[in-house]
Structure formats: C-alpha cells, structure tokens
Scaffold this motif. Structure first.
Motif, PDB file in Angstrom:
ATOM      1  N   ALA A 152       0.812  -1.213   0.000  1.00  0.00           N
ATOM      2  CA  ALA A 152       0.000   0.000   0.000  1.00  0.00           C
ATOM      3  C   ALA A 152       0.848   1.267   0.000  1.00  0.00           C
ATOM      4  O   ALA A 152       0.455   2.289  -0.578  1.00  0.00           O
ATOM      5  N   GLY A 153       2.002   1.237   0.663  1.00  0.00           N
ATOM      6  CA  GLY A 153       2.823   2.437   0.781  1.00  0.00           C
ATOM      7  C   GLY A 153       3.429   2.877  -0.536  1.00  0.00           C
ATOM      8  O   GLY A 153       3.340   4.054  -0.920  1.00  0.00           O
ATOM      9  N   SER A 154       4.045   1.960  -1.253  1.00  0.00           N
ATOM     10  CA  SER A 154       4.690   2.276  -2.527  1.00  0.00           C
ATOM     11  C   SER A 154       3.777   2.053  -3.716  1.00  0.00           C
ATOM     12  O   SER A 154       3.990   2.614  -4.788  1.00  0.00           O
ATOM     13  N   GLY A 155       2.755   1.202  -3.533  1.00  0.00           N
ATOM     14  CA  GLY A 155       1.905   0.808  -4.652  1.00  0.00           C
ATOM     15  C   GLY A 155       2.459  -0.350  -5.442  1.00  0.00           C
ATOM     16  O   GLY A 155       1.803  -0.827  -6.379  1.00  0.00           O
ATOM     17  N   ASP A 156       3.651  -0.839  -5.107  1.00  0.00           N
ATOM     18  CA  ASP A 156       4.250  -1.935  -5.872  1.00  0.00           C
ATOM     19  C   ASP A 156       3.358  -3.172  -5.865  1.00  0.00           C
ATOM     20  O   ASP A 156       2.835  -3.576  -4.816  1.00  0.00           O
ATOM     21  N   ALA A 157       3.198  -3.763  -7.048  1.00  0.00           N
ATOM     22  CA  ALA A 157       2.456  -5.016  -7.222  1.00  0.00           C
ATOM     23  C   ALA A 157       3.444  -6.104  -7.620  1.00  0.00           C
ATOM     24  O   ALA A 157       4.121  -5.990  -8.644  1.00  0.00           O
ATOM     25  N   VAL A 158       3.537  -7.156  -6.799  1.00  0.00           N
ATOM     26  CA  VAL A 158       4.544  -8.194  -6.985  1.00  0.00           C
ATOM     27  C   VAL A 158       3.873  -9.539  -7.189  1.00  0.00           C
ATOM     28  O   VAL A 158       2.918  -9.878  -6.481  1.00  0.00           O
ATOM     29  N   LEU A 159       4.351 -10.294  -8.163  1.00  0.00           N
ATOM     30  CA  LEU A 159       3.932 -11.685  -8.336  1.00  0.00           C
ATOM     31  C   LEU A 159       5.134 -12.573  -8.082  1.00  0.00           C
ATOM     32  O   LEU A 159       6.150 -12.472  -8.778  1.00  0.00           O
ATOM     33  N   LEU A 160       5.029 -13.430  -7.051  1.00  0.00           N
ATOM     34  CA  LEU A 160       6.100 -14.356  -6.713  1.00  0.00           C
ATOM     35  C   LEU A 160       5.936 -15.667  -7.475  1.00  0.00           C
ATOM     36  O   LEU A 160       4.817 -16.094  -7.771  1.00  0.00           O
ATOM     37  N   ASP A 161       7.048 -16.328  -7.754  1.00  0.00           N
ATOM     38  CA  ASP A 161       7.061 -17.635  -8.397  1.00  0.00           C
ATOM     39  C   ASP A 161       6.915 -18.700  -7.314  1.00  0.00           C
ATOM     40  O   ASP A 161       7.863 -18.989  -6.580  1.00  0.00           O
ATOM     41  N   THR A 162       5.716 -19.309  -7.198  1.00  0.00           N
ATOM     42  CA  THR A 162       5.478 -20.289  -6.139  1.00  0.00           C
ATOM     43  C   THR A 162       6.275 -21.563  -6.377  1.00  0.00           C
ATOM     44  O   THR A 162       6.703 -22.216  -5.421  1.00  0.00           O
ATOM     45  N   ALA A 163       6.479 -21.950  -7.640  1.00  0.00           N
ATOM     46  CA  ALA A 163       7.285 -23.131  -7.936  1.00  0.00           C
ATOM     47  C   ALA A 163       8.721 -22.936  -7.451  1.00  0.00           C
ATOM     48  O   ALA A 163       9.323 -23.840  -6.868  1.00  0.00           O
ATOM     49  N   ALA A 164       9.274 -21.752  -7.675  1.00  0.00           N
ATOM     50  CA  ALA A 164      10.628 -21.468  -7.184  1.00  0.00           C
ATOM     51  C   ALA A 164      10.654 -21.463  -5.664  1.00  0.00           C
ATOM     52  O   ALA A 164      11.599 -21.966  -5.041  1.00  0.00           O
ATOM     53  N   LEU A 165       9.600 -20.914  -5.045  1.00  0.00           N
ATOM     54  CA  LEU A 165       9.529 -20.885  -3.585  1.00  0.00           C
ATOM     55  C   LEU A 165       9.527 -22.295  -3.010  1.00  0.00           C
ATOM     56  O   LEU A 165      10.130 -22.558  -1.964  1.00  0.00           O
ATOM     57  N   HIS A 181      -1.827   2.630  -3.052  1.00  0.00           N
ATOM     58  CA  HIS A 181      -3.183   2.357  -2.587  1.00  0.00           C
ATOM     59  C   HIS A 181      -3.209   0.975  -1.948  1.00  0.00           C
ATOM     60  O   HIS A 181      -2.322   0.156  -2.171  1.00  0.00           O
ATOM     61  N   ALA A 182      -4.238   0.726  -1.132  1.00  0.00           N
ATOM     62  CA  ALA A 182      -4.413  -0.596  -0.521  1.00  0.00           C
ATOM     63  C   ALA A 182      -5.086  -1.489  -1.549  1.00  0.00           C
ATOM     64  O   ALA A 182      -6.316  -1.544  -1.632  1.00  0.00           O
ATOM     65  N   GLY A 183      -4.304  -2.182  -2.349  1.00  0.00           N
ATOM     66  CA  GLY A 183      -4.824  -2.939  -3.478  1.00  0.00           C
ATOM     67  C   GLY A 183      -4.601  -4.431  -3.372  1.00  0.00           C
ATOM     68  O   GLY A 183      -4.324  -4.974  -2.292  1.00  0.00           O
ATOM     69  N   LEU A 184      -4.706  -5.090  -4.515  1.00  0.00           N
ATOM     70  CA  LEU A 184      -4.589  -6.541  -4.592  1.00  0.00           C
ATOM     71  C   LEU A 184      -3.775  -6.945  -5.810  1.00  0.00           C
ATOM     72  O   LEU A 184      -3.788  -6.257  -6.837  1.00  0.00           O
ATOM     73  N   VAL A 185      -3.084  -8.073  -5.684  1.00  0.00           N
ATOM     74  CA  VAL A 185      -2.477  -8.778  -6.808  1.00  0.00           C
ATOM     75  C   VAL A 185      -2.961 -10.219  -6.684  1.00  0.00           C
ATOM     76  O   VAL A 185      -2.565 -10.935  -5.763  1.00  0.00           O
ATOM     77  N   VAL A 186      -3.845 -10.636  -7.589  1.00  0.00           N
ATOM     78  CA  VAL A 186      -4.534 -11.921  -7.452  1.00  0.00           C
ATOM     79  C   VAL A 186      -4.058 -12.881  -8.537  1.00  0.00           C
ATOM     80  O   VAL A 186      -4.329 -12.671  -9.722  1.00  0.00           O
ATOM     81  N   PRO A 187      -3.345 -13.956  -8.165  1.00  0.00           N
ATOM     82  CA  PRO A 187      -2.870 -14.912  -9.162  1.00  0.00           C
ATOM     83  C   PRO A 187      -3.994 -15.814  -9.657  1.00  0.00           C
ATOM     84  O   PRO A 187      -4.827 -16.271  -8.877  1.00  0.00           O
ATOM     85  N   ILE A 188      -4.028 -16.047 -10.964  1.00  0.00           N
ATOM     86  CA  ILE A 188      -4.977 -16.989 -11.578  1.00  0.00           C
ATOM     87  C   ILE A 188      -4.225 -17.735 -12.673  1.00  0.00           C
ATOM     88  O   ILE A 188      -3.944 -17.171 -13.732  1.00  0.00           O
ATOM     89  N   GLY A 189      -3.860 -19.003 -12.414  1.00  0.00           N
ATOM     90  CA  GLY A 189      -3.107 -19.774 -13.395  1.00  0.00           C
ATOM     91  C   GLY A 189      -1.816 -19.070 -13.753  1.00  0.00           C
ATOM     92  O   GLY A 189      -1.024 -18.699 -12.887  1.00  0.00           O
ATOM     93  N   VAL A 194      -4.487  -7.275 -11.219  1.00  0.00           N
ATOM     94  CA  VAL A 194      -3.829  -6.248 -10.418  1.00  0.00           C
ATOM     95  C   VAL A 194      -4.763  -5.056 -10.320  1.00  0.00           C
ATOM     96  O   VAL A 194      -5.268  -4.563 -11.338  1.00  0.00           O
ATOM     97  N   THR A 195      -5.000  -4.564  -9.091  1.00  0.00           N
ATOM     98  CA  THR A 195      -5.859  -3.392  -8.934  1.00  0.00           C
ATOM     99  C   THR A 195      -5.131  -2.142  -9.405  1.00  0.00           C
ATOM    100  O   THR A 195      -3.905  -2.053  -9.363  1.00  0.00           O
ATOM    101  N   THR A 196      -5.931  -1.179  -9.848  1.00  0.00           N
ATOM    102  CA  THR A 196      -5.372   0.081 -10.307  1.00  0.00           C
ATOM    103  C   THR A 196      -6.294   1.209  -9.893  1.00  0.00           C
ATOM    104  O   THR A 196      -7.496   1.005  -9.718  1.00  0.00           O
ATOM    105  N   GLY A 197      -5.732   2.392  -9.705  1.00  0.00           N
ATOM    106  CA  GLY A 197      -6.543   3.538  -9.308  1.00  0.00           C
ATOM    107  C   GLY A 197      -5.662   4.706  -8.941  1.00  0.00           C
ATOM    108  O   GLY A 197      -4.451   4.568  -8.783  1.00  0.00           O
ATOM    109  N   GLU A 198      -6.274   5.857  -8.808  1.00  0.00           N
ATOM    110  CA  GLU A 198      -5.564   7.076  -8.447  1.00  0.00           C
ATOM    111  C   GLU A 198      -6.083   7.591  -7.116  1.00  0.00           C
ATOM    112  O   GLU A 198      -7.098   7.121  -6.595  1.00  0.00           O
ATOM    113  N   SER A 199      -5.388   8.585  -6.558  1.00  0.00           N
ATOM    114  CA  SER A 199      -5.793   9.260  -5.319  1.00  0.00           C
ATOM    115  C   SER A 199      -5.962   8.285  -4.158  1.00  0.00           C
ATOM    116  O   SER A 199      -6.827   8.466  -3.306  1.00  0.00           O
ATOM    117  N   GLY A 200      -5.149   7.222  -4.148  1.00  0.00           N
ATOM    118  CA  GLY A 200      -5.140   6.299  -3.024  1.00  0.00           C
ATOM    119  C   GLY A 200      -6.276   5.318  -2.965  1.00  0.00           C
ATOM    120  O   GLY A 200      -6.417   4.594  -1.976  1.00  0.00           O
TER     121      GLY A 200
END
Length: 406
Positions: A152-165, A181-189, A194-200
């Motif tokens: 939420a602080g930086s807005g960075d959206a990260v997708l991790l490699d679960t197979a590598a993990l 913003h307080a958003g989401l990164v939702v993996p599907i297959g 990834v959520t997007t928006g302005e003004s937080g």
C-alpha cells in the motif's frame, strides 16, 4: 505502470516454544517420487494429511504444532508481524516494510480426484521487500503458479514464483509500479489481476501475464477488498458484489456476480471457507453474512443471530457455516437460514476484550480457534454439537495462526 525486477533479501531464524499433550503416532513417510504429483526434491510422501497449526507470536517467533502426534517443531523467527496470509503451506507475514516467508514444511497436493501428502524441512525462506502494509493473495497450490503481494505504501504489485519458492528460492516474476493504494495482486493460473486507481483508491482490476505483460483485460471494481481462490476460480470482492476470475482455453476470463437487488450497502472485507471448496462467506457488517456459491454464481444474504467477528463456509452436505461471535463463542450456523445449530461457551472473550484478533479455521472434520490472550488453541468438532475435542496451551500468545499441511 512500470515493470521492474528487484533482488530479494533474506531473513534470520530464531527459536520458540509451545506446549501440548501427547497423541497418536504419525504415519510413516516414504521418499517422494520425482515424477510429479506435487513432489519436491528432499520431501517425503506420507500416507495422510500432515495437518498442523503453525503460529507466530507478537515477537515474530514461529512454532509448528503437529496435530497428528502433538509434537512441537521450532521453526525460527520473523520480524514482528502486523498480519499474515497462508496457502496451507507457507505463512506470509506482513511486517509493515516487507513480507517474511515461513515454510511450514507440510502440504497437500490436490489432483482433484485424489491427493498426495508431503513433509519437508521447515524454515524461514526469505523476504519480499516493500513499503507499507502488504496484502497477500495465494492460490490452492504451494508448488505451482504464483503468489501476489500488493504494497500500500509504494503501490508496488509483486507476483512471486510459487514453484521457485517450493525449492527454497524467493523469486519475483514481476514487480509493477502503481500509484500507492491498498490494493490486490490476485494470481490466476499463468495470469494475475492487479488493482489500479488514483488518489489512493482502487477502482478497477487489470490483467497481466506471469511475465508482467498486460493482457488488455480491465474490469471496474469499486473498493476491491477480500480475495480467495476456490475450485472454480479466484474471487475478488467489490462494493457491488464480486468478480470471479478463471482461465479457460488459455485465456483469462472475469465474470461479475452482483449482490441481489435490494441488498444493503456494504462490501465484504474478507472471505473464508474450507480450503478449495466452491462456497465462500464473509461479513459486510456485524450481523450481515454474505455467502457466495462460485459454482452457481449466486449470493445468499443472511442475518446473523448475534454480532460476529468472522464467518467461514464449511460447504459440506449439511450447508454449515462457522462463525466467531463478538462474545467469544463459536457458532455452528445453517447456511440456508442463518439459525444456530450449536455453540461453544465463550472461549476467547478475553482476547476480544483486549482487541486481540482470534482466528477461526474450518477443515473437513474440525474447526480450529486461536486465543492470543488465553495462550490457547482450540480444536472443535462442529458436527458434534460444537464439542471441544482438544485444547493446546501455548508458551506465548498465538497472535497469528494457520492450519498447514492441507
């Protein structure tokens, strides 16, 4: 938006303790096959689900309680956490300036018509660096696909490699720069929403490939909050209902499931269910239960018989909901009309009075409840009049808890 790679840092390990009673012996392990079925080099396949409760206390110390033989494993430590998300194997601990990752060392591989169960060496695997509170979204697989992290602080959206993990490496598939913003990164297959928006404030979700390339998909979703993966697809809560995302014929598809006409205003902040089942439940208010059947694409709106803290869908043949009431009781509810079938005594009233947050977890046969202030974990047989089957006293407060090995 901008996509950039970032190397990851590591975290240190420490020790912790938890006390429990003796119990049945564990199943005998055998070396895991290298031909697939969720096997990882160095893991052992076991004959039954290696269920456990993995806890993190306020100082970040991590303990694993084996629910089969009630033995205790000392895993290590993370930085003091503000929250935690799990996929049934990993614990992703939000520390406010990154996410520390704990591997419980136990997991189930779901092949739809059958399952494989594994044990491996647990440990603290590393850190995903980030700024501000993090929201983590997982799938039901701990060996394939991706895990999403939104800062939420930086807005960075990260997708991790679960197979590598699953092989001990914390690796980012992409990192996208967005407006904070307080958003989401939702993996599907092999994709992510990834959520997007302005003004937080987020106002829509957009599609990306696992490599961070835009797919062109964009869906409006006001106030996105709450996400969970079912057998049908990934759910994202919106102010007017939910989005259901799935992959079909190699393409990312999103359906809108609006609340019924005349539904009270309010979004579901978090969804819970018995892992993988198609039905999920959440609260839009203390007595406003909303149940979503992702298979039928339908909502059931119920009025709770008492003010609630949490609700989760068991999704069994008896249409069972489990709920934690504000007075510390666990309620067994009918998912059709919301009536009470059974209830425990107030088990975690002290925690709730102290603004500690207990966690209620449902699995196929039992429910588990954490009592941070009580220094206790409860196992509840919800099908047997909410009988307290076992209790486990803990050496420190189980502030965050996950059922692992499922």
């Amino acid at each position: 938006m901008h996509v950039r790679p970032l190397p990851l840092a590591a975290v240190v390990a420490a020790t912790l303790a938890l006390t429990a009673c003796a119990g049945p012996a564990p199943s005998s392990p055998s070396p895991a096959s290298s031909t697939g079925h969720g096997a990882i080099a160095g893991a052992e396949e076991v004959a039954e689900p290696p269920l456990g409760l993995t806890t993190i206390d306020a100082d970040g110390t991590v303990t694993h309680l084996d629910l089969l033989d009630e033995s205790v494993t000392r895993i290590g430590a993370v930085r003091p956490p503000a929250g935690m998300t799990t996929d049934g194997r990993y614990l992703f601990a939000d520390t406010g300036d990154g996410v520390d990752i704990v591997d419980s060392g136990v997991w189930t591989w779901d092949h739809v018509d059958h399952f494989h169960y594994y044990r491996a060496e647990p440990g603290v695997r590393g850190t995903v660096p980030g700024d501000g509170p993090a929201t983590v979204a997982t799938t039901n697989s701990s060996t394939t696909g991706g895990t999403g992290v939104s800062f939420a602080g930086s807005g960075d959206a990260v997708l991790l490699d679960t197979a590598a993990l699953s092989k001990g490496e914390v690796r980012e598939l992409f990192r996208i720069e967005r407006s904070p913003h307080a958003g989401l990164v939702v993996p599907i297959g092999s994709f992510a929403l990834v959520t997007t928006g302005e003004s937080g404030a987020a106002e829509a979700v957009v599609g990306y490939t696992a490599e961070g390339r835009p797919t062109g998909l964009r869906e409006v979703c006001r106030e996105p909050a709450g996400t969970i993966t079912t057998r049908v697809g990934a759910v994202i809560g919106c102010a007017d209902g939910a989005l259901l995302a799935r992959v079909e014929d190699g393409a990312l598809l999103v359906e809108r499931i609006p609340f019924p006409e005349g539904a009270p205003e309010g979004a579901v902040a978090a969804f819970d269910n018995r892992e993988g089942r198609p039905t999920v439940a959440g609260l839009a208010g203390p007595t406003d239960i909303r149940v979503l059947d992702t298979r039928d694409r339908s909502w059931t709106l119920l009025t709770a018989p008492a003010p609630l803290v949490q609700v989760t869908a068991v999704d069994d043949e008896d249409d069972t909901l489990l709920a934690l009431a504000q007075d510390g009781r666990v309620l067994v509810l009918d998912a059709v009309d919301g009536t009470i079938r059974a209830a425990t005594p107030p088990l975690v009233a002290e925690s709730l009075a102290a603004d500690e947050t207990p966690t209620l977890i449902a699995d196929q046969h039992r429910a588990y409840l954490s009592g941070p202030s009580e220094h206790r974990l409860f196992e509840i047989d919800y099908a047997d009049d909410a009988r307290i089957a076992r209790t486990f006293d803990t050496a420190s407060a189980p502030v965050l808890v996950a059922e692992t090995g499922r």
